[in-house]
Motif scaffolding. Structure first.
Motif, PDB file in Angstrom:
ATOM      1  N   LYS A   1     -31.607  25.627  45.767  1.00 45.86           N
ATOM      2  CA  LYS A   1     -32.335  24.975  46.857  1.00 45.86           C
ATOM      3  C   LYS A   1     -31.815  25.361  48.235  1.00 45.86           C
ATOM      4  CE  LYS A   1     -33.524  21.041  43.912  1.00 45.86           C
ATOM      5  NZ  LYS A   1     -33.422  19.572  43.714  1.00 45.86           N
ATOM      6  N   LEU A   2     -30.664  26.031  48.266  1.00 41.27           N
ATOM      7  CA  LEU A   2     -30.089  26.548  49.503  1.00 41.27           C
ATOM      8  C   LEU A   2     -29.522  27.933  49.212  1.00 41.27           C
ATOM      9  CD1 LEU A   2     -27.929  23.485  50.686  1.00 41.27           C
ATOM     10  CD2 LEU A   2     -30.112  24.205  51.681  1.00 41.27           C
ATOM     11  N   GLN A   3     -29.299  28.705  50.254  1.00 40.43           N
ATOM     12  CA  GLN A   3     -28.530  29.937  50.122  1.00 40.43           C
ATOM     13  C   GLN A   3     -27.318  29.851  51.033  1.00 40.43           C
ATOM     14  OE1 GLN A   3     -30.305  33.587  51.622  1.00 40.43           O
ATOM     15  NE2 GLN A   3     -31.895  32.449  52.726  1.00 40.43           N
ATOM     16  N   ALA A   4     -26.211  30.461  50.607  1.00 37.62           N
ATOM     17  CA  ALA A   4     -24.957  30.399  51.352  1.00 37.62           C
ATOM     18  C   ALA A   4     -24.703  31.726  52.050  1.00 37.62           C
ATOM     19  CB  ALA A   4     -23.796  30.078  50.414  1.00 37.62           C
ATOM     20  N   TYR A   5     -24.232  31.637  53.308  1.00 34.37           N
ATOM     21  CA  TYR A   5     -23.960  32.839  54.095  1.00 34.37           C
ATOM     22  C   TYR A   5     -22.464  33.123  54.228  1.00 34.37           C
ATOM     23  CZ  TYR A   5     -28.870  33.061  55.314  1.00 34.37           C
ATOM     24  OH  TYR A   5     -30.233  33.184  55.238  1.00 34.37           O
ATOM     25  N   ALA A   6     -21.668  32.102  54.470  1.00 38.18           N
ATOM     26  CA  ALA A   6     -20.232  32.309  54.619  1.00 38.18           C
ATOM     27  C   ALA A   6     -19.528  30.971  54.600  1.00 38.18           C
ATOM     28  CB  ALA A   6     -19.905  33.045  55.922  1.00 38.18           C
ATOM     29  N   VAL A   7     -18.266  30.999  54.159  1.00 41.54           N
ATOM     30  CA  VAL A   7     -17.428  29.811  54.123  1.00 41.54           C
ATOM     31  C   VAL A   7     -16.536  29.812  55.363  1.00 41.54           C
ATOM     32  CG1 VAL A   7     -15.650  28.573  52.833  1.00 41.54           C
ATOM     33  CG2 VAL A   7     -17.449  29.798  51.611  1.00 41.54           C
ATOM     34  N   ALA A   8     -16.432  28.670  56.014  1.00 43.70           N
ATOM     35  CA  ALA A   8     -15.666  28.573  57.260  1.00 43.70           C
ATOM     36  C   ALA A   8     -14.181  28.343  56.965  1.00 43.70           C
ATOM     37  CB  ALA A   8     -16.222  27.459  58.137  1.00 43.70           C
ATOM     38  N   SER A   9     -13.530  29.384  56.464  1.00 45.11           N
ATOM     39  CA  SER A   9     -12.101  29.298  56.171  1.00 45.11           C
ATOM     40  C   SER A   9     -11.518  30.699  56.141  1.00 45.11           C
ATOM     41  CB  SER A   9     -11.851  28.581  54.841  1.00 45.11           C
ATOM     42  OG  SER A   9     -12.409  29.310  53.767  1.00 45.11           O
ATOM     43  N   LYS A  10     -10.182  30.758  56.028  1.00 44.40           N
ATOM     44  CA  LYS A  10      -9.492  32.047  56.016  1.00 44.40           C
ATOM     45  C   LYS A  10      -9.534  32.713  54.644  1.00 44.40           C
ATOM     46  CE  LYS A  10      -7.751  32.058  60.299  1.00 44.40           C
ATOM     47  NZ  LYS A  10      -8.392  30.865  60.872  1.00 44.40           N
ATOM     48  N   THR A  11      -9.644  31.907  53.591  1.00 41.28           N
ATOM     49  CA  THR A  11      -9.659  32.433  52.231  1.00 41.28           C
ATOM     50  C   THR A  11     -10.915  31.948  51.514  1.00 41.28           C
ATOM     51  OG1 THR A  11      -8.395  30.531  51.416  1.00 41.28           O
ATOM     52  CG2 THR A  11      -7.143  32.475  52.106  1.00 41.28           C
ATOM     53  N   ARG A  12     -11.331  32.688  50.523  1.00 42.85           N
ATOM     54  CA  ARG A  12     -12.529  32.308  49.777  1.00 42.85           C
ATOM     55  C   ARG A  12     -12.289  31.041  48.957  1.00 42.85           C
ATOM     56  NH1 ARG A  12     -16.343  37.336  47.937  1.00 42.85           N
ATOM     57  NH2 ARG A  12     -16.047  38.615  49.816  1.00 42.85           N
ATOM     58  N   SER A  13     -13.356  30.327  48.730  1.00 43.24           N
ATOM     59  CA  SER A  13     -13.271  29.104  47.933  1.00 43.24           C
ATOM     60  C   SER A  13     -13.355  29.436  46.453  1.00 43.24           C
ATOM     61  CB  SER A  13     -14.404  28.152  48.304  1.00 43.24           C
ATOM     62  OG  SER A  13     -14.499  27.099  47.363  1.00 43.24           O
ATOM     63  N   PRO A  14     -12.478  28.859  45.636  1.00 41.79           N
ATOM     64  CA  PRO A  14     -12.597  29.071  44.183  1.00 41.79           C
ATOM     65  C   PRO A  14     -13.872  28.465  43.612  1.00 41.79           C
ATOM     66  CG  PRO A  14     -10.945  27.405  44.677  1.00 41.79           C
ATOM     67  CD  PRO A  14     -11.324  28.020  45.980  1.00 41.79           C
ATOM     68  N   LEU A  15     -14.513  27.588  44.365  1.00 39.02           N
ATOM     69  CA  LEU A  15     -15.762  26.998  43.900  1.00 39.02           C
ATOM     70  C   LEU A  15     -16.954  27.918  44.149  1.00 39.02           C
ATOM     71  CD1 LEU A  15     -15.247  23.333  45.163  1.00 39.02           C
ATOM     72  CD2 LEU A  15     -14.724  24.287  42.913  1.00 39.02           C
ATOM     73  N   LEU A  16     -16.816  28.830  45.138  1.00 40.93           N
ATOM     74  CA  LEU A  16     -17.864  29.811  45.446  1.00 40.93           C
ATOM     75  C   LEU A  16     -17.194  31.161  45.724  1.00 40.93           C
ATOM     76  CD1 LEU A  16     -20.286  27.853  47.851  1.00 40.93           C
ATOM     77  CD2 LEU A  16     -20.798  28.624  45.522  1.00 40.93           C
ATOM     78  N   PRO A  17     -16.545  31.731  44.744  1.00 39.39           N
ATOM     79  CA  PRO A  17     -15.756  32.939  45.000  1.00 39.39           C
ATOM     80  C   PRO A  17     -16.576  34.138  45.445  1.00 39.39           C
ATOM     81  CG  PRO A  17     -15.962  32.526  42.638  1.00 39.39           C
ATOM     82  CD  PRO A  17     -16.492  31.310  43.338  1.00 39.39           C
ATOM     83  N   GLN A  18     -17.879  34.132  45.183  1.00 36.45           N
ATOM     84  CA  GLN A  18     -18.726  35.256  45.553  1.00 36.45           C
ATOM     85  C   GLN A  18     -19.156  35.211  47.016  1.00 36.45           C
ATOM     86  OE1 GLN A  18     -19.635  32.565  44.021  1.00 36.45           O
ATOM     87  NE2 GLN A  18     -21.752  32.003  44.442  1.00 36.45           N
ATOM     88  N   VAL A  19     -18.928  34.096  47.688  1.00 32.72           N
ATOM     89  CA  VAL A  19     -19.368  33.937  49.083  1.00 32.72           C
ATOM     90  C   VAL A  19     -18.232  34.329  50.017  1.00 32.72           C
ATOM     91  CG1 VAL A  19     -20.239  32.327  50.819  1.00 32.72           C
ATOM     92  CG2 VAL A  19     -20.969  32.110  48.427  1.00 32.72           C
ATOM     93  N   PRO A  20     -18.447  35.263  50.939  1.00 33.01           N
ATOM     94  CA  PRO A  20     -17.368  35.688  51.845  1.00 33.01           C
ATOM     95  C   PRO A  20     -17.023  34.614  52.858  1.00 33.01           C
ATOM     96  CG  PRO A  20     -19.442  36.693  52.493  1.00 33.01           C
ATOM     97  CD  PRO A  20     -19.703  35.983  51.183  1.00 33.01           C
TER      98      PRO A  20
END
Length: 325
Positions: free
Chosen positions: A219-238
């Motif tokens: 229902k949504l698409q993700a563009y980027a995570v606002a952090s220095k390292t990737r989230s283990p919950l969304l490892p494919q999202v930069p």
């Protein structure tokens, strides 16, 4: 800012942490029932986390830990109740850190978050990420920036409230990427996400806890995570950092706070019991299911300094962007 526990770190230090966080009955901070305040309504994510901790603390301490929901006024009602109670450890509060680090900048609060409140234990955190409606043609951040520049004045971003990290992040992205996304504030993630999913507003910076189920459901698409390292919950999202926007680094922790009048030794015992409860497999896994990531235990001075640093950073953002209460 609290650090996420990586799987390798958990394997190396699990036994040591278990030993360090063990709380013998003789060190329990109370022999009476405990009141756990929550600045949110019953049934929400914060309430679920509080009840998980309360159940585990009850089992560990051999005393009832009763959840008392006190929603409203950006957490001020619950914190005022906390500060009015005796500083004897019988009344504690489970909250998200933005009640201390964001809300006081945009709402007049009857407390000083750096003087009246003692952060005790940060047990998990939720990162901010940029999500968009599935109908947006851009499928990655570079494409989104190009699309926004090609359509000046036509795109907007929602936030879950003006003057929060959800708002700050959009303002910083505008500045750093040279965009003119228009800010549309809402009263909470729910109504904002409904507009984003429906395509009325194309973008939003939201917390992982509320966005993750919608991302998994397409229902949504993700563009980027606002952090220095990737989230283990969304490892494919930069991350924004790896895409050239290191300033976009926002998250909130959830944990236990108390009155600043609590004696240091008593606060330390509450912290140890809280970290121990959060580390139990049942609580640990349920928090992950909800979109939270476990974080390393911190000392009281470390956590206090982390809150001060985040508070001061947000104060600078509010001033720099002219965000009004």
């Amino acid at each position: 800012m609290p650090r996420i526990i990586r799987p390798s770190t958990l394997r190396r230090t699990g036994a040591a942490l278990a030993l360090a966080l063990a709380v013998p009955a003789a060190l329990a901070w109370t022999g009476k029932p405990v009141r756990m305040l929550v600045p949110a309504p019953a049934g929400g994510t914060m309430d679920v986390i509080a009840r998980l901790l309360a159940d585990q603390l009850s089992a560990d301490l051999g005393q009832p830990v009763v959840v008392d929901n006190k929603p409203g006024a950006g957490g001020s009602i619950a914190i005022s109740t906390l500060l009015a109670a005796p500083a004897d450890g019988q009344t504690i509060m489970v909250t998200a850190s933005n009640v201390l680090t964001e809300v006081p900048h945009v709402l007049k609060t009857p407390f000083d978050p750096l003087k009246d409140v003692r952060p005790i234990a940060a047990v998990a955190r939720s990162r901010l990420l940029l999500v968009g409606t599935p109908s947006l043609p851009a499928r990655d951040l570079a494409g989104l920036v190009a699309y926004a520049r090609a359509n000046p004045g036509k795109l907007s971003f929602a936030s879950y409230s003006a003057g929060t990290a959800s708002h700050y992040a959009g303002a910083i992205l505008n500045q750093k990427a040279g965009l003119d996304l228009q800010h549309v504030p809402f009263a909470g993630s729910g109504p904002a996400l409904a507009q984003v999913m429906g395509g009325q507003i194309p973008l939003m910076f939201d917390g992982m806890v509320t966005s993750l189920p919608l991302l998994k459901g397409g229902k949504l698409q993700a563009y980027a995570v606002a952090s220095k390292t990737r989230s283990p919950l969304l490892p494919q999202v930069p991350t924004f950092a790896e895409l050239g926007y290191p300033e976009l680094d926002f998250s909130n922790w959830v944990g236990v706070i108390g009155s600043a009048r609590l004696p240091e030794a008593l606060a330390a015992r509450i912290a140890a019991a809280s970290y121990r409860a959060a580390a139990t497999p049942r609580v640990h896994e349920r928090m992950k299911d909800l979109g939270y990531e476990p974080i390393e235990a911190q000392s009281l001075p470390q956590l206090g300094q982390a809150v001060r640093t985040e508070f001061e950073r947000n104060a600078g953002i509010v001033k720099a962007f002219g965000i009004q209460p």
